[in-house]
Design a protein around this motif. Sequence first.
Motif, short mmCIF file in Angstrom:
data_model
loop_
_atom_site.label_atom_id
_atom_site.label_comp_id
_atom_site.label_asym_id
_atom_site.label_seq_id
_atom_site.Cartn_x
_atom_site.Cartn_y
_atom_site.Cartn_z
N LYS A 261 0.83 -1.29 -0.03
CA LYS A 261 0.16 0.01 -0.02
C LYS A 261 1.10 1.16 0.05
N GLY A 262 2.12 1.28 -0.13
CA GLY A 262 3.10 2.42 -0.43
C GLY A 262 3.04 3.11 0.81
N ALA A 263 2.90 4.51 0.97
CA ALA A 263 3.12 5.48 1.94
C ALA A 263 1.78 4.97 3.00
N LYS A 264 0.60 4.62 2.38
CA LYS A 264 -0.49 4.48 3.27
C LYS A 264 -0.27 2.99 3.96
N GLY A 265 0.74 2.41 3.62
CA GLY A 265 0.84 1.18 4.54
C GLY A 265 1.76 1.29 5.67
N VAL A 266 2.24 2.52 5.84
CA VAL A 266 3.32 2.90 7.02
C VAL A 266 2.62 3.32 8.05
N GLY A 267 2.93 2.59 9.30
CA GLY A 267 2.23 2.83 10.41
C GLY A 267 3.27 2.91 11.62
N THR A 268 2.79 3.11 12.79
CA THR A 268 3.86 3.48 13.63
C THR A 268 3.37 2.64 14.89
N LEU A 269 4.57 2.00 15.66
CA LEU A 269 4.15 1.40 16.92
C LEU A 269 5.38 1.48 17.79
N LEU A 270 5.02 1.27 19.05
CA LEU A 270 6.02 1.62 20.27
C LEU A 270 6.68 0.47 20.67
N SER B 144 -8.82 4.41 10.23
CA SER B 144 -8.94 5.80 10.88
C SER B 144 -7.71 6.25 11.54
N ARG B 145 -6.69 5.55 11.83
CA ARG B 145 -5.55 5.93 12.60
C ARG B 145 -4.23 5.78 11.68
N GLY B 146 -4.20 6.55 10.61
CA GLY B 146 -3.36 6.31 9.52
C GLY B 146 -1.90 7.07 9.69
N PHE B 147 -1.19 7.01 8.85
CA PHE B 147 0.28 7.40 8.65
C PHE B 147 -0.05 9.06 8.52
N VAL B 148 -0.91 9.45 7.80
CA VAL B 148 -0.82 10.94 7.75
C VAL B 148 -1.37 11.74 9.00
N GLN B 149 -2.01 11.03 9.94
CA GLN B 149 -2.10 11.65 11.24
C GLN B 149 -1.08 12.14 12.01
N THR B 150 0.17 11.12 11.93
CA THR B 150 1.35 11.56 12.72
C THR B 150 2.08 12.46 11.85
N LEU B 151 1.78 12.89 10.55
CA LEU B 151 2.57 13.74 9.58
C LEU B 151 1.91 15.13 9.99
N GLN B 152 0.53 14.93 10.22
CA GLN B 152 0.12 16.36 10.53
C GLN B 152 0.55 17.02 12.06
N VAL B 153 1.01 16.12 13.01
CA VAL B 153 1.66 16.47 14.35
C VAL B 153 3.04 17.09 13.82
N TYR B 154 3.64 16.49 13.04
CA TYR B 154 5.02 17.04 12.54
C TYR B 154 4.94 18.35 11.87
N ASN B 155 4.09 18.52 10.94
CA ASN B 155 3.67 19.90 10.36
C ASN B 155 3.40 20.91 11.46
N ALA B 156 2.74 20.56 12.27
CA ALA B 156 2.33 21.38 13.48
C ALA B 156 3.81 21.91 14.19
N THR B 157 4.49 20.86 14.40
CA THR B 157 5.62 21.01 15.16
C THR B 157 6.84 21.47 14.82
#
Length: 383
Positions: free
Chosen positions: A175-184, A232-245
Amino acid sequence: MELELTPQQVELRDAARKLANEVFKDKAARWDRNEEYPEENKKLLCELGYLGLSIDEAYGGSGLGLVDTYLVIEEIAKVDLATALIVHEQNVSPRIVATCAPEALRSALMPKFISGELECSIAWTEPEAGSDGAAITTTATADGDGYLVNGQKVFTTYGDRADLHLVYARFEPSKGAKGVGTLLVRKDSPGLRVHKIPHKMGVRGASENELFFDNVRVPADHVVTHGSADSSRGFVQTLQVYNATRVGMGVMALGVAEGAFELARDYMLVRKQFGQRLADMQGLRWMMADMWIQIEAARSLCYRALAAVDAGRADPCLSSVAKVQATEMAQQVVLNCQQMFGGYGYFGLLPLERMLRDVRMLTITGGTTQTQKNAIANHIFPR
Ligand SMILES: Cc1cc2nc3c(=O)[nH]c(=O)nc-3n(C[C@H](O)[C@H](O)[C@H](O)COP(=O)(O)OP(=O)(O)OC[C@H]3O[C@@H](n4cnc5c(N)ncnc54)[C@H](O)[C@@H]3O)c2cc1C
């Protein structure tokens, strides 16, 4: 947009200024010289509540905005970028968790981030995927009731000390960039190896590290954003935090520039050559005036970008503009301020030499100047 500070913001800024000048300033050279993390500064910052400034009160934070948060960080950066970075970094990864993680993870972790009990690094960059962050090859493969992580990261700040690593990985490679997620990933996870990268140029109170993942098992409840196009909890959401900070890098650069400027101004008032103070020499006065113009411009851009985020109208292009202007400006300002000290500025006895090495980092991290200009150009010429 109104940039006048409220009385509360003035109070917050002045308290941070006092702390920076009275406690952090004289110790800044030590962290650099010894390549030592400013542990005692972090402890104090936690005690004073500076690590939870922008975090929701529901999790024990102060619930302030990014303007407030970066007013504090700017003051600290004037005297010690390594300590300012602690507040910045602990503002970014917890914000990603607070914004994107499932509630169980948020409520378990957020109070511990704020108290300083837990630290979280961000492990995104890979040897073959830097500016092209979507090209990462680290994988998170479903396995039983969790995931197996395999791959390698590089330049992970605090990777050698963080309790948790927010790891970017491909959950669904097709799924390309949309297949990227994050885990701890917990630092003591079997299969995880950490190697500190030596010979760092500046900000030596923070370390960058390589992380190697060999079948590292991560429980399913440690997934922050699932890499899935329909999630609903995709990669784009984390990018939004980066854009903001991202603009936070700009504010830290602004702080370093202001710190260098103040040192140069004070020196110019006392240093005499040819029977004249440097402060009375026309050529140098104009250099100072030019720097003042650039600093004022950076301050306006950065706080306008942060105010937009606080108002719920984050503007990624404005964040990029502010980041590029402030970080490039700061490099030039620190260089010019060093020039004011003549030969004395070339030596590590004065903070200018350290500031020059420190500020270099800020045009690279958080998106390089060139990639930010790509983003700005895409805004000018929409595809
Ligand atoms: C001190 C420090 C701390 C860091 N901390 C972290 C961290 O905590 N976590 C993390 O994940 N990463 C971290 N990084 C990594 C940082 O985000 C990357 O270094 C950065 O994104 C650039 O990637 P790269 O180094 O691979 O350079 P490249 O992407 O290989 O870029 C090389 C050069 O080419 C330019 N370039 C690349 N693409 C383009 C393009 N399309 N158009 C024009 N020019 C381009 C770049 O601007 C740069 O000048 C850190 C880096 C440093 C130096």
